[in-house]
Scaffold this motif. Sequence first.
Motif, PDB file in Angstrom:
ATOM      1  N   ILE A   1       0.846  -1.202   0.000  1.00 48.95           N
ATOM      2  CA  ILE A   1       0.000   0.000   0.000  1.00 48.95           C
ATOM      3  C   ILE A   1       0.884   1.256   0.000  1.00 48.95           C
ATOM      4  O   ILE A   1       0.563   2.251  -0.652  1.00 48.95           O
ATOM      5  CB  ILE A   1      -1.009  -0.015   1.183  1.00 48.95           C
ATOM      6  CG1 ILE A   1      -2.079   1.075   1.016  1.00 48.95           C
ATOM      7  CG2 ILE A   1      -0.358   0.159   2.524  1.00 48.95           C
ATOM      8  CD1 ILE A   1      -3.133   0.750   0.022  1.00 48.95           C
ATOM      9  N   GLU A   2       2.015   1.167   0.660  1.00 51.53           N
ATOM     10  CA  GLU A   2       2.930   2.305   0.671  1.00 51.53           C
ATOM     11  C   GLU A   2       3.427   2.617  -0.743  1.00 51.53           C
ATOM     12  O   GLU A   2       3.419   3.761  -1.184  1.00 51.53           O
ATOM     13  CB  GLU A   2       4.113   2.002   1.590  1.00 51.53           C
ATOM     14  CG  GLU A   2       5.063   3.173   1.732  1.00 51.53           C
ATOM     15  CD  GLU A   2       6.260   2.866   2.628  1.00 51.53           C
ATOM     16  OE1 GLU A   2       6.689   1.696   2.695  1.00 51.53           O
ATOM     17  OE2 GLU A   2       6.770   3.810   3.244  1.00 51.53           O
ATOM     18  N   ARG A   3       3.816   1.585  -1.468  1.00 46.86           N
ATOM     19  CA  ARG A   3       4.287   1.776  -2.846  1.00 46.86           C
ATOM     20  C   ARG A   3       3.153   2.280  -3.740  1.00 46.86           C
ATOM     21  O   ARG A   3       3.337   3.155  -4.569  1.00 46.86           O
ATOM     22  CB  ARG A   3       4.822   0.468  -3.434  1.00 46.86           C
ATOM     23  CG  ARG A   3       6.262   0.153  -3.212  1.00 46.86           C
ATOM     24  CD  ARG A   3       7.210   1.259  -3.609  1.00 46.86           C
ATOM     25  NE  ARG A   3       7.296   1.491  -5.034  1.00 46.86           N
ATOM     26  CZ  ARG A   3       7.662   2.647  -5.586  1.00 46.86           C
ATOM     27  NH1 ARG A   3       7.946   3.680  -4.843  1.00 46.86           N
ATOM     28  NH2 ARG A   3       7.724   2.769  -6.887  1.00 46.86           N
ATOM     29  N   LEU A   4       1.997   1.669  -3.582  1.00 48.10           N
ATOM     30  CA  LEU A   4       0.835   2.067  -4.386  1.00 48.10           C
ATOM     31  C   LEU A   4       0.545   3.549  -4.214  1.00 48.10           C
ATOM     32  O   LEU A   4       0.264   4.263  -5.174  1.00 48.10           O
ATOM     33  CB  LEU A   4      -0.400   1.271  -3.963  1.00 48.10           C
ATOM     34  CG  LEU A   4      -0.568  -0.128  -4.541  1.00 48.10           C
ATOM     35  CD1 LEU A   4      -1.591  -0.918  -3.738  1.00 48.10           C
ATOM     36  CD2 LEU A   4      -0.994  -0.058  -5.997  1.00 48.10           C
ATOM     37  N   LEU A   5       0.611   4.011  -2.969  1.00 47.57           N
ATOM     38  CA  LEU A   5       0.291   5.410  -2.696  1.00 47.57           C
ATOM     39  C   LEU A   5       1.425   6.338  -3.125  1.00 47.57           C
ATOM     40  O   LEU A   5       1.191   7.404  -3.669  1.00 47.57           O
ATOM     41  CB  LEU A   5      -0.014   5.589  -1.205  1.00 47.57           C
ATOM     42  CG  LEU A   5      -1.310   4.934  -0.715  1.00 47.57           C
ATOM     43  CD1 LEU A   5      -1.336   4.846   0.799  1.00 47.57           C
ATOM     44  CD2 LEU A   5      -2.526   5.691  -1.216  1.00 47.57           C
ATOM     45  N   LYS A   6       2.661   5.887  -2.906  1.00 48.03           N
ATOM     46  CA  LYS A   6       3.795   6.746  -3.259  1.00 48.03           C
ATOM     47  C   LYS A   6       3.919   6.909  -4.765  1.00 48.03           C
ATOM     48  O   LYS A   6       4.232   7.990  -5.248  1.00 48.03           O
ATOM     49  CB  LYS A   6       5.092   6.181  -2.669  1.00 48.03           C
ATOM     50  CG  LYS A   6       5.226   6.535  -1.208  1.00 48.03           C
ATOM     51  CD  LYS A   6       6.606   6.274  -0.667  1.00 48.03           C
ATOM     52  CE  LYS A   6       6.729   6.818   0.753  1.00 48.03           C
ATOM     53  NZ  LYS A   6       7.858   6.224   1.461  1.00 48.03           N
ATOM     54  N   ILE A   7       3.654   5.828  -5.474  1.00 51.86           N
ATOM     55  CA  ILE A   7       3.757   5.901  -6.931  1.00 51.86           C
ATOM     56  C   ILE A   7       2.640   6.801  -7.473  1.00 51.86           C
ATOM     57  O   ILE A   7       2.739   7.343  -8.572  1.00 51.86           O
ATOM     58  CB  ILE A   7       3.739   4.472  -7.553  1.00 51.86           C
ATOM     59  CG1 ILE A   7       4.667   4.440  -8.769  1.00 51.86           C
ATOM     60  CG2 ILE A   7       2.341   4.008  -7.905  1.00 51.86           C
ATOM     61  CD1 ILE A   7       5.040   3.047  -9.217  1.00 51.86           C
ATOM     62  N   SER A   8       1.593   6.968  -6.679  1.00 50.96           N
ATOM     63  CA  SER A   8       0.514   7.886  -7.055  1.00 50.96           C
ATOM     64  C   SER A   8       0.753   9.282  -6.462  1.00 50.96           C
ATOM     65  O   SER A   8      -0.174  10.085  -6.382  1.00 50.96           O
ATOM     66  CB  SER A   8      -0.830   7.350  -6.563  1.00 50.96           C
ATOM     67  OG  SER A   8      -1.025   6.033  -7.000  1.00 50.96           O
ATOM     68  N   SER A   9       1.987   9.525  -6.009  1.00 50.03           N
ATOM     69  CA  SER A   9       2.427  10.842  -5.515  1.00 50.03           C
ATOM     70  C   SER A   9       1.788  11.303  -4.213  1.00 50.03           C
ATOM     71  O   SER A   9       1.649  12.498  -3.973  1.00 50.03           O
ATOM     72  CB  SER A   9       2.198  11.937  -6.571  1.00 50.03           C
ATOM     73  OG  SER A   9       2.837  11.589  -7.756  1.00 50.03           O
TER      74      SER A   9
END
Lengths: 155, 237
Positions: B24-32
């Motif tokens: 979820i961290e990656r998902l959110l970070k990649i979405s800025s």
Amino acid sequence: MEVGQMQRRLVEFTKSLFMEGFLDGQFLQLQQLQDESNPDFVVEVVSLFFQDSEKLLNDLTSALEQQNVDFKKVDAHVHQLKGSSSSIGAQRVKNACVVFRSFCEEQNLEGCMRCLQQVKQEFYLAKDKFETLFTLEQQILAAGGSIPATEITSF
Amino acid sequence: MSSAAESQFHVLAVDDSLIDRKLIERLLKISSYQVTTVDSGSKALEFLGSRVNDDRSSSDSLPSVSPSDHQGVEVNLIITDYCMPGMTGYDLLKKIKESSSLRDIPVVIMSSENVPSRITRCLEEGAEEFILKPVRLADVNKLRPHMMRTKKLKGQEQEQEQEQELQEESVTHCEIRSQPPRQHELEIEQSQQDQSQQIQQHQQQKSGNNNKRKALDVEEGLSPDRTRSRYNGVATF
């Protein structure tokens, strides 16, 4: 082996993992989350899955060896394993967990024991497949090649 | 996909599973988005408590905060797993909605199990969305409207907002993915529009007053439901 050949091998191997149901679309999601800022994301998460699952499988084994099996506890472990396997797209492990949980619900010890073996088998099979996949990728990178994108649209 | 304003959105992600937190961290970070992850509901409350008290001392008076005033300390959305040992995601949701200082923060629940009664319960308690795990990029794209709404509410609309506290109106918007996994996951950009394989549910219930904000209702995801009444509508999934 030359790079082009290794790349083709990787593509074929990845395809087979989807065809044989080892992987599902969630694995593609993981790949999409990997970029220059996180070049090892997939390997990191999958490694985490294997560490975590080994522990869960040990806990499951001992939980089922108890004189009075606590099926709720067993189910909680299987629930966790199911969650993490579905998060990385290890579809066959996940499916084995789904069956396992139905036996937990029935409090069917024999069924649970069979499912534990099934889950273990799928787990080690998946581990083997992932290791092959990552080794292939490393070999391509070491030879100066790039990893071909997974082009599978029907999963 | 990312603009300077959107990159200021701060999401608090709550999940007891380390693998799922990474995901979820990656998902959110990649979405800025700016992301903080915690492994339990109590740690989430702890985090919110310290932040919110520092940031908004008189929370009930709806402080005027312009986007440039929050220096990344504000939480614009909470996304939490449902099934956690100790405090569940549902318990956390209730605590947030019961708190006068926290209840404006949109809450999204994630769960690996598609249990209709569970979904209904969470939506009744004020969750914005119920997302089935594993979470995908297409799901993360659905979070944006909820954050846009809070941002907008905190800006020029507060006066209207206060009036609205009296004439409550509730709109629940929920999208549930069908299973098994769809074929559109490779086309991330398009997939948020691709609803051919999604069951969409819009449940609306208004408590009497057809007030002046009605027009805003039409804009999907911008529903002014920060103070929601409990709806008694029966949701069928």
